[in-house]
Design a protein around this motif. Structure first.
Motif, PDB file in Angstrom:
ATOM      1  N   LEU A  46     -27.777 -17.590 -72.152  1.00 12.21           N
ATOM      2  CA  LEU A  46     -28.373 -18.560 -73.005  1.00 12.21           C
ATOM      3  C   LEU A  46     -29.647 -18.297 -73.219  1.00 12.21           C
ATOM      4  O   LEU A  46     -30.398 -17.454 -72.404  1.00 12.21           O
ATOM      5  CB  LEU A  46     -28.009 -19.850 -71.805  1.00 12.21           C
ATOM      6  CG  LEU A  46     -26.747 -20.307 -71.626  1.00 12.21           C
ATOM      7  CD1 LEU A  46     -26.719 -21.441 -70.428  1.00 12.21           C
ATOM      8  CD2 LEU A  46     -26.235 -20.908 -73.013  1.00 12.21           C
ATOM      9  N   PHE A  63     -25.648 -24.460 -78.025  1.00  9.78           N
ATOM     10  CA  PHE A  63     -25.415 -23.117 -77.363  1.00  9.78           C
ATOM     11  C   PHE A  63     -24.173 -23.170 -76.626  1.00  9.78           C
ATOM     12  O   PHE A  63     -23.722 -22.224 -75.958  1.00  9.78           O
ATOM     13  CB  PHE A  63     -26.606 -22.518 -76.613  1.00  9.78           C
ATOM     14  CG  PHE A  63     -27.692 -22.160 -77.342  1.00  9.78           C
ATOM     15  CD1 PHE A  63     -27.611 -21.807 -78.698  1.00  9.78           C
ATOM     16  CD2 PHE A  63     -28.924 -21.637 -76.807  1.00  9.78           C
ATOM     17  CE1 PHE A  63     -28.486 -21.217 -79.454  1.00  9.78           C
ATOM     18  CE2 PHE A  63     -29.780 -20.908 -77.316  1.00  9.78           C
ATOM     19  CZ  PHE A  63     -29.775 -20.737 -78.831  1.00  9.78           C
ATOM     20  N   PRO A  70     -20.688 -20.644 -72.972  1.00 12.11           N
ATOM     21  CA  PRO A  70     -21.652 -20.289 -73.737  1.00 12.11           C
ATOM     22  C   PRO A  70     -21.005 -20.000 -75.241  1.00 12.11           C
ATOM     23  O   PRO A  70     -19.896 -19.306 -74.936  1.00 12.11           O
ATOM     24  CB  PRO A  70     -22.321 -18.950 -73.574  1.00 12.11           C
ATOM     25  CG  PRO A  70     -22.499 -19.130 -72.062  1.00 12.11           C
ATOM     26  CD  PRO A  70     -21.056 -19.835 -71.795  1.00 12.11           C
TER      27      PRO A  70
END
Length: 126
Positions: A46, A63, A70
């Motif tokens: 991330l 995200f 993710p």
């Protein structure tokens, strides 16, 4: 002569990214602890930035996918961008800007067009 595009580091992230998550909210969305979120940022799974002065670091909500992971392709893309010298703030700006792709790279990742995005990111180094 036209003005050059602003440097990625100078882009107003607060205007570019619609929704941000603080460490606690990101941890809840991912089903992990805030410490694990920090580790995920450090390991380029991330990326985070301070979108507005006086606020702590935040992670773009896009995200994280609906399954609490993710977004597919994001960790590889972040690693590629970091390998080219981008910091997290520049990575976020690049991913949310409408570049030469049809739409923003973050949208392409959500539409499972990650290989197209990664190719473009790798081309930045040439």
């Amino acid at each position: 002569m036209t003005d050059p595009a602003p440097r990625l580091a100078d882009v107003d992230l607060a205007a570019l990214v619609e929704e941000w998550l603080d460490w606690d909210a990101a941890a809840a969305a991912l089903g992990v602890t805030p410490a694990k979120v920090r580790t995920m940022v450090r390991d380029h799974q991330l990326a985070s930035a301070v979108p507005e002065p006086g606020r702590g670091p935040r992670i773009p909500a896009l995200f994280i996918d609906a399954e609490g992971l993710p977004v597919k392709g994001l960790p590889g893309l972040l690693t590629s961008l970091h390998d080219q010298g981008f910091d997290d703030r520049e990575c976020i700006a690049w991913i949310f800007l409408d570049a030469d792709l049809p739409g923003r790279p973050i949208d392409a990742l959500h539409e499972n067009r990650g290989s197209e995005v990664k190719r473009r990111a790798q081309a930045l180094g040439f």
